[in-house]
Enzyme design. Structure first.
Site, short mmCIF file in Angstrom:
data_model
loop_
_atom_site.label_atom_id
_atom_site.label_comp_id
_atom_site.label_asym_id
_atom_site.label_seq_id
_atom_site.Cartn_x
_atom_site.Cartn_y
_atom_site.Cartn_z
N SER A 146 14.50 -42.44 38.60
CA SER A 146 14.48 -41.01 38.85
C SER A 146 14.75 -40.27 37.55
O SER A 146 15.47 -40.77 36.68
CB SER A 146 15.56 -40.63 39.88
OG SER A 146 15.77 -39.23 39.92
N TYR A 159 24.52 -40.70 41.62
CA TYR A 159 23.12 -41.12 41.70
C TYR A 159 22.51 -41.23 40.31
O TYR A 159 21.82 -42.22 40.00
CB TYR A 159 22.33 -40.11 42.54
CG TYR A 159 20.89 -40.48 42.75
CD1 TYR A 159 20.53 -41.52 43.60
CD2 TYR A 159 19.87 -39.78 42.09
CE1 TYR A 159 19.19 -41.86 43.79
CE2 TYR A 159 18.54 -40.11 42.28
CZ TYR A 159 18.21 -41.15 43.13
OH TYR A 159 16.88 -41.49 43.31
#
Length: 248
Positions: A146, A159
Site C-alpha cells: 500500500s 497499518y
C-alpha cells in the site's frame, strides 16, 4: 499492464481470497488456466469463489485458514509439496487494517493483530513456500502492499508500519533469489472498492473508486512466466514499476 498470459498447468496460491482483490485475482488466475489454492478465514466467501471458478471451467482448492495460525501455514506448505511437488505463483494478499487512530490510542491487541497478519503471517507464508517456488520453472511471488507504507500518514501508523515491513521482506527475498528463476515483487493496488477501503474511508462514495476486478487484472502480468522484473513495486493506478528509494 493487463496482458493475460497462459497459466495452464500452473499452481497459484492466493491468500485473502474470499473477497475483494484476492477474490477477483483468484477468479482471473483460474480463468487464465491456473489451479488456484484459495486461502481465507471466511468459508462462505471461499465456497462462492469455488462456485464461480468451477462454473467458468476452472479449478480451485479451498483452504480455510487464519494467517495468525502459524503452524497451519507450515502445514499448508507441506500439503502443497505432497500434492503438487511445487508452487508456481504466490499472491500474498491477506491483510487487516486495524484502526485509524492516533498512535498513542491504538490498543496493544489491535497493534499485535495487524503485525501478526500483515508481517509475521506474510513472513511465515514466504518461509513455507519459498522452497516450492524454487522448484517451479518460473516461480512468481506478489506481495500486496500500500502507498501507506511510504506516505506514513497521521493516524495510519500500525497499518503503514506493517506494509513497510512487508515491502522490506519482499525486497530482501528478491535480492536473495535474484540469480534464480524466481521473481519477487510488490503490488500497490491504489484506491480500490473493498471492505477495507470502506472501513478506512467511511464517507467516500464507493462508485468513485475502481472495482477490485479492474485492479486484480494487473496481477496476471506480474505472474507471467516471461516476467523479468524483480524486487520492484508495481503501482496499478499509475500502471508503472517503481523501485524503493533510500532517503537522500
Amino acid at each position: 499492464m493487463t496482458t493475460t498470459p497462459d497459466l495452464s498447468g500452473r499452481i497459484a496460491l492466493v491468500t485473502g481470497a474470499s473477497r475483494g482483490i484476492g477474490y477477483n485475482a483468484a477468479k482471473q488466475l483460474a480463468a487464465a488456466g491456473a489451479h488456484v489454492i484459495a486461502v481465507a478465514r471466511t468459508v462462505g466467501g471461499l465456497e462462492e469463489l469455488d462456485d464461480e471458478i468451477k462454473s467458468a471451467g476452472g479449478q480451485a482448492t479451498l483452504v480455510p485458514l487464519d494467517l495468525t495460525d502459524m503452524t497451519g501455514i507450515d502445514r499448508l506448505g507441506g500439503s502443497i509439496h505432497e500434492r503438487w511437488g511445487k508452487l508456481d505463483i504466490l499472491m500474498a494478499n491477506a491483510a487487516v487494517l486495524g484502526v485509524i487512530a492516533p498512535i498513542g490510542h491504538v490498543e496493544a491487541k489491535v497493534f499485535d493483530k495487524v503485525m501478526a497478519v500483515n508481517v509475521t503471517g506474510t513472513w511465515r507464508l514466504i518461509r513455507s513456500v519459498d522452497p516450492l517456488l524454487r522448484l517451479s520453472d518460473a516461480g512468481r511471488a506478489v506481495i500486496v502492499t500500500s502507498n501507506a507504507a511510504h506516505s506514513a500518514r497521521a493516524f495510519w501508523a500500525p497499518y503503514a508500519a506493517s506494509k513497510a515491513a512487508a515491502e522490506t521482506l519482499m525486497r530482501s527475498w528478491a535480492d536473495e533469489t535474484r540469480n534464480l528463476r524466481l521473481r519477487v515483487n510488490a503490488f500497490d493496488p491504489g484506491r480500490t472498492r473493498t471492505a477495507m477501503r470502506a472501513q478506512a474511508m467511511p464517507g467516500e462514495n464507493p462508485e468513485t473508486v475502481p472495482h477490485p476486478s479492474e485492479v486484480a487484472a494487473h496481477i496476471l502480468s506480474m505472474v507471467d512466466p516471461a516476467l523479468s522484473q524483480t524486487g520492484l513495486i508495481y503501482q496499478a493506478r499509475e500502471q508503472r514499476w517503481v523501485s524503493y528509494q533510500q532517503p537522500a
